[in-house]
Design a protein around this motif. Structure first.
Motif, PDB file in Angstrom:
ATOM      1  N   ALA A   1      32.797  57.930 -19.761  1.00  0.00           N
ATOM      2  CA  ALA A   1      32.431  56.830 -18.867  1.00  0.00           C
ATOM      3  C   ALA A   1      31.363  55.961 -19.507  1.00  0.00           C
ATOM      4  O   ALA A   1      31.436  54.729 -19.483  1.00  0.00           O
ATOM      5  CB  ALA A   1      31.935  57.395 -17.536  1.00  0.00           C
ATOM      6  N   ARG A   2      30.363  56.614 -20.085  1.00  0.00           N
ATOM      7  CA  ARG A   2      29.294  55.837 -20.715  1.00  0.00           C
ATOM      8  C   ARG A   2      29.829  55.030 -21.893  1.00  0.00           C
ATOM      9  O   ARG A   2      29.495  53.861 -22.055  1.00  0.00           O
ATOM     10  CB  ARG A   2      28.175  56.772 -21.181  1.00  0.00           C
ATOM     11  CG  ARG A   2      27.333  57.302 -20.056  1.00  0.00           C
ATOM     12  CD  ARG A   2      26.048  57.933 -20.549  1.00  0.00           C
ATOM     13  NE  ARG A   2      25.488  58.792 -19.508  1.00  0.00           N
ATOM     14  CZ  ARG A   2      25.722  60.096 -19.410  1.00  0.00           C
ATOM     15  NH1 ARG A   2      26.468  60.701 -20.310  1.00  0.00           N
ATOM     16  NH2 ARG A   2      25.196  60.792 -18.440  1.00  0.00           N
ATOM     17  N   SER A   3      30.651  55.648 -22.697  1.00  0.00           N
ATOM     18  CA  SER A   3      31.163  54.910 -23.853  1.00  0.00           C
ATOM     19  C   SER A   3      32.117  53.802 -23.408  1.00  0.00           C
ATOM     20  O   SER A   3      32.265  52.790 -24.070  1.00  0.00           O
ATOM     21  CB  SER A   3      31.854  55.853 -24.842  1.00  0.00           C
ATOM     22  OG  SER A   3      33.009  56.410 -24.264  1.00  0.00           O
ATOM     23  N   PHE A   4      32.722  54.002 -22.256  1.00  0.00           N
ATOM     24  CA  PHE A   4      33.582  52.959 -21.711  1.00  0.00           C
ATOM     25  C   PHE A   4      32.752  51.746 -21.306  1.00  0.00           C
ATOM     26  O   PHE A   4      33.172  50.596 -21.451  1.00  0.00           O
ATOM     27  CB  PHE A   4      34.327  53.521 -20.493  1.00  0.00           C
ATOM     28  CG  PHE A   4      35.018  52.498 -19.649  1.00  0.00           C
ATOM     29  CD1 PHE A   4      36.177  51.875 -20.099  1.00  0.00           C
ATOM     30  CD2 PHE A   4      34.520  52.151 -18.410  1.00  0.00           C
ATOM     31  CE1 PHE A   4      36.814  50.924 -19.320  1.00  0.00           C
ATOM     32  CE2 PHE A   4      35.153  51.210 -17.627  1.00  0.00           C
ATOM     33  CZ  PHE A   4      36.301  50.593 -18.081  1.00  0.00           C
ATOM     34  N   LEU A   5      31.530  52.001 -20.810  1.00  0.00           N
ATOM     35  CA  LEU A   5      30.696  50.890 -20.335  1.00  0.00           C
ATOM     36  C   LEU A   5      29.939  50.198 -21.461  1.00  0.00           C
ATOM     37  O   LEU A   5      29.489  49.062 -21.301  1.00  0.00           O
ATOM     38  CB  LEU A   5      29.684  51.399 -19.303  1.00  0.00           C
ATOM     39  CG  LEU A   5      30.254  51.820 -17.946  1.00  0.00           C
ATOM     40  CD1 LEU A   5      29.158  52.444 -17.085  1.00  0.00           C
ATOM     41  CD2 LEU A   5      30.866  50.629 -17.222  1.00  0.00           C
ATOM     42  N   GLU A   6      29.785  50.867 -22.592  1.00  0.00           N
ATOM     43  CA  GLU A   6      28.948  50.302 -23.651  1.00  0.00           C
ATOM     44  C   GLU A   6      29.475  48.973 -24.200  1.00  0.00           C
ATOM     45  O   GLU A   6      28.717  48.032 -24.365  1.00  0.00           O
ATOM     46  CB  GLU A   6      28.778  51.318 -24.793  1.00  0.00           C
ATOM     47  CG  GLU A   6      27.738  52.371 -24.495  1.00  0.00           C
ATOM     48  CD  GLU A   6      26.373  51.787 -24.182  1.00  0.00           C
ATOM     49  OE1 GLU A   6      25.991  50.786 -24.836  1.00  0.00           O
ATOM     50  OE2 GLU A   6      25.695  52.294 -23.269  1.00  0.00           O
ATOM     51  N   PRO A   7      30.769  48.880 -24.545  1.00  0.00           N
ATOM     52  CA  PRO A   7      31.229  47.603 -25.107  1.00  0.00           C
ATOM     53  C   PRO A   7      31.071  46.480 -24.077  1.00  0.00           C
ATOM     54  O   PRO A   7      30.977  46.738 -22.881  1.00  0.00           O
ATOM     55  CB  PRO A   7      32.709  47.852 -25.401  1.00  0.00           C
ATOM     56  CG  PRO A   7      32.887  49.315 -25.382  1.00  0.00           C
ATOM     57  CD  PRO A   7      31.866  49.847 -24.431  1.00  0.00           C
ATOM     58  N   GLY A   8      31.095  45.282 -24.607  1.00  0.00           N
ATOM     59  CA  GLY A   8      30.961  44.141 -23.707  1.00  0.00           C
ATOM     60  C   GLY A   8      29.664  43.402 -23.965  1.00  0.00           C
ATOM     61  O   GLY A   8      28.786  43.896 -24.680  1.00  0.00           O
ATOM     62  N   PRO A   9      29.539  42.226 -23.403  1.00  0.00           N
ATOM     63  CA  PRO A   9      28.373  41.381 -23.695  1.00  0.00           C
ATOM     64  C   PRO A   9      27.081  42.001 -23.191  1.00  0.00           C
ATOM     65  O   PRO A   9      27.057  42.677 -22.161  1.00  0.00           O
ATOM     66  CB  PRO A   9      28.684  40.087 -22.945  1.00  0.00           C
ATOM     67  CG  PRO A   9      29.647  40.473 -21.879  1.00  0.00           C
ATOM     68  CD  PRO A   9      30.454  41.593 -22.437  1.00  0.00           C
ATOM     69  N   THR A  10      26.030  41.752 -23.932  1.00  0.00           N
ATOM     70  CA  THR A  10      24.711  42.220 -23.525  1.00  0.00           C
ATOM     71  C   THR A  10      23.739  41.054 -23.408  1.00  0.00           C
ATOM     72  O   THR A  10      22.571  41.259 -23.079  1.00  0.00           O
ATOM     73  CB  THR A  10      24.154  43.225 -24.548  1.00  0.00           C
ATOM     74  OG1 THR A  10      24.166  42.615 -25.834  1.00  0.00           O
ATOM     75  CG2 THR A  10      24.972  44.502 -24.564  1.00  0.00           C
ATOM     76  N   ARG A  11      24.195  39.874 -23.707  1.00  0.00           N
ATOM     77  CA  ARG A  11      23.328  38.698 -23.593  1.00  0.00           C
ATOM     78  C   ARG A  11      23.956  37.698 -22.634  1.00  0.00           C
ATOM     79  O   ARG A  11      25.159  37.431 -22.687  1.00  0.00           O
ATOM     80  CB  ARG A  11      23.099  38.031 -24.953  1.00  0.00           C
ATOM     81  CG  ARG A  11      22.306  38.881 -25.925  1.00  0.00           C
ATOM     82  CD  ARG A  11      21.970  38.083 -27.174  1.00  0.00           C
ATOM     83  NE  ARG A  11      21.100  36.953 -26.889  1.00  0.00           N
ATOM     84  CZ  ARG A  11      19.781  37.018 -26.777  1.00  0.00           C
ATOM     85  NH1 ARG A  11      19.181  38.198 -26.912  1.00  0.00           N
ATOM     86  NH2 ARG A  11      19.055  35.952 -26.530  1.00  0.00           N
ATOM     87  N   ALA A  12      23.137  37.135 -21.787  1.00  0.00           N
ATOM     88  CA  ALA A  12      23.631  36.139 -20.836  1.00  0.00           C
ATOM     89  C   ALA A  12      23.914  34.824 -21.569  1.00  0.00           C
ATOM     90  O   ALA A  12      23.125  34.423 -22.427  1.00  0.00           O
ATOM     91  CB  ALA A  12      22.603  35.905 -19.747  1.00  0.00           C
ATOM     92  N   PRO A  13      25.012  34.165 -21.278  1.00  0.00           N
ATOM     93  CA  PRO A  13      25.274  32.857 -21.885  1.00  0.00           C
ATOM     94  C   PRO A  13      24.155  31.873 -21.527  1.00  0.00           C
ATOM     95  O   PRO A  13      23.822  31.711 -20.353  1.00  0.00           O
ATOM     96  CB  PRO A  13      26.602  32.431 -21.247  1.00  0.00           C
ATOM     97  CG  PRO A  13      27.209  33.678 -20.715  1.00  0.00           C
ATOM     98  CD  PRO A  13      26.070  34.576 -20.348  1.00  0.00           C
TER      99      PRO A  13
END
Lengths: 183, 420
Positions: B11-23
């Motif tokens: 679950a944690r590794s599933f959530l890790e990818p993806g943007p971490t900075r707001a546009p």
């Protein structure tokens, strides 16, 4: 979080609020994306949350709680954003996301796809608890406090979120988690 | 991957990818929007910390009154012509003993009279450029906390014509334009003098301009205002900003409550007026209430109740721990059923309570209404027309059955704001 900045923003200082926004916006957007699983909707939720936070800031009782308070507003903005686009769930594409490499790459991709599909079947309330706990790493008590729900409800939502994901990986893609709001 | 820990790791590794900075563009766009948006006033109600003694309780966090106060205006929504400057109540209540010192040439700040504090509704018949126009619903708020500020709120949420109150004779309210972007054409420091009177039942507040440097303010304020049972109110007769499913009664519900301070709270799909002093009194209103699939369950969901009085009665008859008796009734001229729930057994679930109802919006958090199994309860389900129902509950340790019936008997479902 700078308490003085929060107090100034509470008093209507837009520059102070802008500084606060730049400090928290990355975290807010990351959470919104992980709840909504869509960058466009996450942007809209972020913008709406920031505007709402500005309007409601005078009601914030404890400046030290600003970060939790604005995350709560963000989560509710995610709920609203989802409600505004009811057809969204049916229309989203399941994007292949890059996961950690494993010896059995194909199995990992299959697992990720199953997780993605199962995740999208969770209610937003379940996703919110799941993200705040597993992504931000907040204890469930803090998650409950942040969302303004009883701790038991937070535990219940997390339990059902995990159960939904487990089902996705241990059975065929049969949706076992009810849509809606189980707790 | 069926082990709990490996699942959580996944679950944690599933959530890790993806943007971490707001546009950046999104953030800047939000900051640009707030440049023209005023902050809400802090109308927080100082709820007393006390044990819940009433037989029902609402599982809601204390909701900032301002949210519902603003929402109240939205619930009321557009409506037909109502009161205007040409109308005149029959004031039987004049200014109370002044809270203010004598008029002062030095613009001394002072609170508005107690009996004028709270929210007041009207239909505008004037244009305040860029803010509101004729035929629009507007709300006058006189700061219930300090009494030292007034403003007008539009259905769109804008706060305009914000003014501070000044020392004035007992039958007058004096104002000076506040600083800030909400002046709506009034210059900072411009002073206005108004005579005020309130009708004997508390329902109408008439403001009459004596003189005002600012024409926009005098045009907007000088009229008869209808008492709104929102934010913090002194009870008595007023309009409860509750318009029913699909806005079947756009003017709200006129009712007469005991005199005393009440505060409005609630969540999406329900409204709750609660006494803030004296004996405990709670008025609950839900439009098209939802039921609960597992009223005793730790895991439960809202479910539809047929939007008829019969459908509602059929649902409450399934509630565990109670025996329901019904009585045909009329509320506000609409067909209704008065349901009495009597305990029929020991409390066995959720610490002696059941989750019985949920506000109209199934996704709304904290919108569940609980009933204590060991107590009796009195519910009024009203057929509000158009395939909608409304549930009303008026109870609390300070409410006798006679008072309950007396208050319910005053309900009137309005299609527009009342006039004197």
């Amino acid at each position: 979080m700078d308490r003085d900045l929060v107090e100034r923003a509470r008093s209507g200082d837009r520059e102070a609020f802008a500084v606060l926004v730049h400090q928290v916006s990355d975290s807010l957007f990351a959470v919104a994306f992980r709840i909504l699983r869509d960058a466009g909707h996450a942007e809209d939720a972020l913008q709406n949350a920031l505007v709402l936070a500005w309007r409601r800031l005078p009601h914030l009782r404890d400046a030290d709680r600003f970060e939790a308070w604005i995350h709560r507003i963000l989560v509710h903005a995610c709920y609203d954003e989802s409600a505004r686009s009811r057809s969204w769930t049916a229309n989203v594409r399941v994007l292949p996301l890059d996961g950690p490499s494993t010896p059995d790459g194909s199995a990992a991709v299959a697992d990720r796809d199953e997780l993605e599909r199962a995740y999208r079947r969770l209610s937003l309330e379940q996703r919110a608890v799941f993200v705040l706990h597993h992504y931000l790493g907040l204890p469930l008590v803090e998650v409950a406090e942040m969302l303004g729900i009883p701790a038991g409800t937070a535990r219940s939502r997390l339990h059902y979120a995990i159960a939904g994901l487990r089902d996705a990986l241990t059975a065929d893609s049969e949706p076992l988690v009810r849509e809606g709001r189980p707790a | 991957m069926n082990d709990e820990r490996s699942l959580e790791r996944a679950a944690r590794s599933f959530l890790e990818p993806g943007p971490t900075r707001a546009p950046e563009a999104a953030v800047e766009a939000a900051l640009a929007r707030i440049q023209t948006i005023p902050q809400e006033r802090d109308w927080h109600v100082p709820w007393r910390n006390r044990p819940m003694t009433m037989p029902v309780r609402l599982l809601v966090a204390a909701v900032a009154i301002a949210i519902v106060a603003a929402g109240g205006a939205l619930i009321l929504g557009p409506r037909g012509p109502g009161v205007g400057p040409g109308t005149s109540p029959s004031p039987s209540e004049r200014a109370s003993p002044s809270l203010s010192p004598s008029p002062s040439p030095t613009l001394q700040r002072a609170a508005a009279p107690d009996t004028t504090l709270g929210d007041w509704q009207a239909m505008s018949d004037v244009e305040v450029p860029g803010r509101f126009g004729p035929g629009e619903h507007i709300q006058l708020s006189i700061d219930w906390q300090s009494g030292e500020a007034i403003w007008i709120q539009t259905d769109g949420g804008s706060l305009v014509l914000r003014s501070d109150t000044l020392a004035a004779p007992a039958n007058e309210i004096h104002l000076v334009t506040s600083r800030g972007p909400d002046a709506a054409g009034c210059g900072q420091g411009e002073v206005g003098r108004y005579a005020w009177s309130r009708s004997g039942d508390g329902q109408f507040l008439e403001l009459t301009v004596i003189e005002d440097d600012c024409a926009n303010r005098s045009g907007a304020l000088s009229r008869t205002w209808v008492h709104s049972l929102s934010a913090v109110t002194d009870g008595r007769t007023g309009v409860f900003p509750f318009s029913g499913g699909a806005h079947t009664f756009e003017g709200g519900v006129r009712m007469t409550l005991p005199e005393g301070r009440f505060g409005l709270g609630g969540a999406e799909g329900l409204a709750v007026l609660r006494s803030m002093e004296g004996p405990e009194r709670v008025l609950v209103a839900m439009e098209d209430p939802l039921g609960i699939d597992e009223p005793c369950g730790a895991i439960r969901s809202p479910i539809d109740i047929p939007r008829t009085t019969d459908g509602f009665v059929a649902y409450v008859q399934t509630l565990p721990g109670f025996t329901a008796t019904t009585e045909a009734a009329t509320v506000g001229g609409r067909p209704a059923v008065h349901v009495t729930l009597e305990s029929n057994g020991p409390a066995t679930c959720l610490a002696g309570e059941i989750a019985a109802f949920h506000g109209t919006v199934p996704t709304a958090d904290e919108a569940e209404w609980f009933l204590t199994i060991a107590e009796s309860h009195s519910l009024w389900i009203v057929d509000t027309g158009g395939g909608h129902t409304a549930l009303f509950i008026y109870e609390g340790s300070g409410v006798t059955p006679d008072e309950e019936r007396s208050v319910i008997s005053t309900f009137e479902f309005l299609t527009e704001l009342p006039s004197p």
